[in-house]
Design an enzyme around this catalytic site. Structure first.
Site, short mmCIF file in Angstrom:
data_model
loop_
_atom_site.label_atom_id
_atom_site.label_comp_id
_atom_site.label_asym_id
_atom_site.label_seq_id
_atom_site.Cartn_x
_atom_site.Cartn_y
_atom_site.Cartn_z
N HIS A 82 -4.71 41.16 -9.52
CA HIS A 82 -5.65 42.20 -9.96
C HIS A 82 -5.14 43.55 -9.44
CE1 HIS A 82 -9.15 44.01 -11.48
NE2 HIS A 82 -10.08 43.51 -10.70
N ARG A 133 -7.64 41.65 -19.87
CA ARG A 133 -8.14 40.78 -18.79
C ARG A 133 -8.14 39.36 -19.35
NH1 ARG A 133 -13.30 41.37 -14.84
NH2 ARG A 133 -11.75 42.70 -13.85
N GLN A 171 -7.38 46.89 -9.30
CA GLN A 171 -8.37 46.91 -8.24
C GLN A 171 -7.77 47.45 -6.94
OE1 GLN A 171 -11.80 45.86 -8.21
NE2 GLN A 171 -11.66 46.96 -6.27
N ARG A 227 -12.53 53.09 -9.09
CA ARG A 227 -11.85 52.40 -10.19
C ARG A 227 -11.53 53.40 -11.31
NH1 ARG A 227 -12.25 46.95 -10.83
NH2 ARG A 227 -10.48 47.32 -12.21
N ASP A 284 -14.21 38.70 -1.03
CA ASP A 284 -14.38 38.58 -2.49
C ASP A 284 -15.12 37.27 -2.72
OD1 ASP A 284 -14.17 38.91 -5.24
OD2 ASP A 284 -12.08 38.24 -5.36
N CYS A 333 -14.42 43.99 -3.95
CA CYS A 333 -14.18 44.50 -5.30
C CYS A 333 -15.42 44.41 -6.18
CB CYS A 333 -13.00 43.77 -5.93
SG CYS A 333 -13.31 42.02 -6.27
#
Ligand code: CP
Ligand code: NVA
Length: 308
Positions: free
Chosen positions: A135, A108, A138, A293, A226, A265
């Site tokens: 991402h 990340r 996700q 996830r 988000d 998320c």
């Protein structure tokens, strides 16, 4: 050929569908087992996943750790600040060393080019655990959540409200691969990455940008929000003010279909991008989405090792 998962397109639509099916099967097979118990077949037994974090994480960190354990392997979790990477060792050298010591690398970071450089120099699979650009992990979990709740992807109307960020870019990419449509409600200046939009449109997805939140949400099957301030971005009052008309609240959800669901998320900011009545209400799937996830990461790892 080493498989890297830097964006959803690295797998493609067919593999993505297979990954989601695999995740559903493995999730069903575990039922109420303790989270750390390995799956019966332990398909990645003895494999070591290295994880590098240059940004904060709760879900990605824990879900990948649990995922590799459930697949029979183990993980090493590192914050770049405590690595030589944080003191100037190159990404390329880090990739070469970790490739000799570990079986896969998840990272990340901020600049997407760093993940590409890591992959270019690694001889083991590299997985993008979020960059400023995208991402993808996700969105595998998001699609799994939708399918698990009976929403078939082809033709699905997804409304995104808020900042045109990394998560949205991957949703748009997924739309092209899985043939659903995205109606984006965002203020001018905050559109998603144009290359993702163009690719999805070329693949047949309808991607539209709306400056009116109600117009974007109209008749949606799924409403997604988000944070308005992604990691690494400065908090700016002007941006918050511009975003406020795109807050997901009861009025927005009333414009969507009666059986519409809400995704986020996480982490969430109640009172900013979403009101508590929505995220903590009956249409919200955010806790399933977070749990998924784990199941999604397992399929991503299995795909990276050529098992899917
Ligand atoms: N959604 C997500 O990636 O969460 P974390 O930042 O906690 O990993
Ligand atoms: N867009 C958010 C997602 C966090 C999981 C960020 O990049 O901070």
């Amino acid at each position: 050929m080493t498989r890297h998962f830097l964006n959803l397109g690295d797998a493609g639509g067919d593999a993505l569908a297979a990954m989601i099916n695999d995740a559903i099967d493995r999730k069903d097979a575990r039922k109420a087992w303790p989270k750390g118990k390995a799956d019966t077949d332990a398909p990645l037994a003895d494999h070591v996943l290295a994880m590098i974090f240059e940004k904060s994480s709760t879900r990605t960190r824990v879900s990948f750790d649990i995922a590799i354990r459930q697949l029979g392997g183990t993980s090493i979790v590192m914050d770049s600040g405590s690595m030589q990477l944080g003191r100037g060792e190159t990404v390329a050298d880090t990739a070469k060393v970790l490739s000799r010591m570990c079986d896969a690398i998840m990272i990340r970071t901020d600049d997407h080019a760093k993940v590409e450089e890591l992959a270019a120099n690694a001889t083991v699979p590299v997985i993008n655990g979020l960059t400023d650009l995208s991402h993808p992990c996700q969105i595998v979990a998001d699609l799994l959540t939708l399918i698990g709740h009976g929403k078939a992807l082809p033709g699905l109307e997804v409304a995104w409200l808020g900042d045109g960020n990394n998560v949205l870019n991957s949703i748009v990419e997924a739309a092209g691969l899985m043939k659903f449509n995205v109606r984006i409600g965002c203020p001018e200046g905050y559109d998603p990455d144009q290359s993702f939009v163009a690719a999805a449109q070329a693949a047949g997805a309808k991607i539209s940008v709306h400056r009116d939140a109600l117009e974007a949400a109209a008749s949606a099957d799924v409403v997604v929000a988000d944070t308005w301030v992604s990691m690494g971005q400065a908090h700016a009052d002007t941006k918050m003010d511009a975003m406020m008309p795109f807050q997901v609240n009861d009025v927005i959800m009333e414009k969507a279909k009666p059986d519409a669901v809400f995704l986020h998320c996480l982490p969430a900011h109640r009172g900013e991008e979403v009101m508590p009545s929505v995220i903590d209400g009956p249409q919200s799937l955010v806790w399933d989405e977070a749990e998924n996830r784990i199941h999604a990461q397992k399929s991503i790892l299995r795909w990276a090792f050529g098992q899917i």
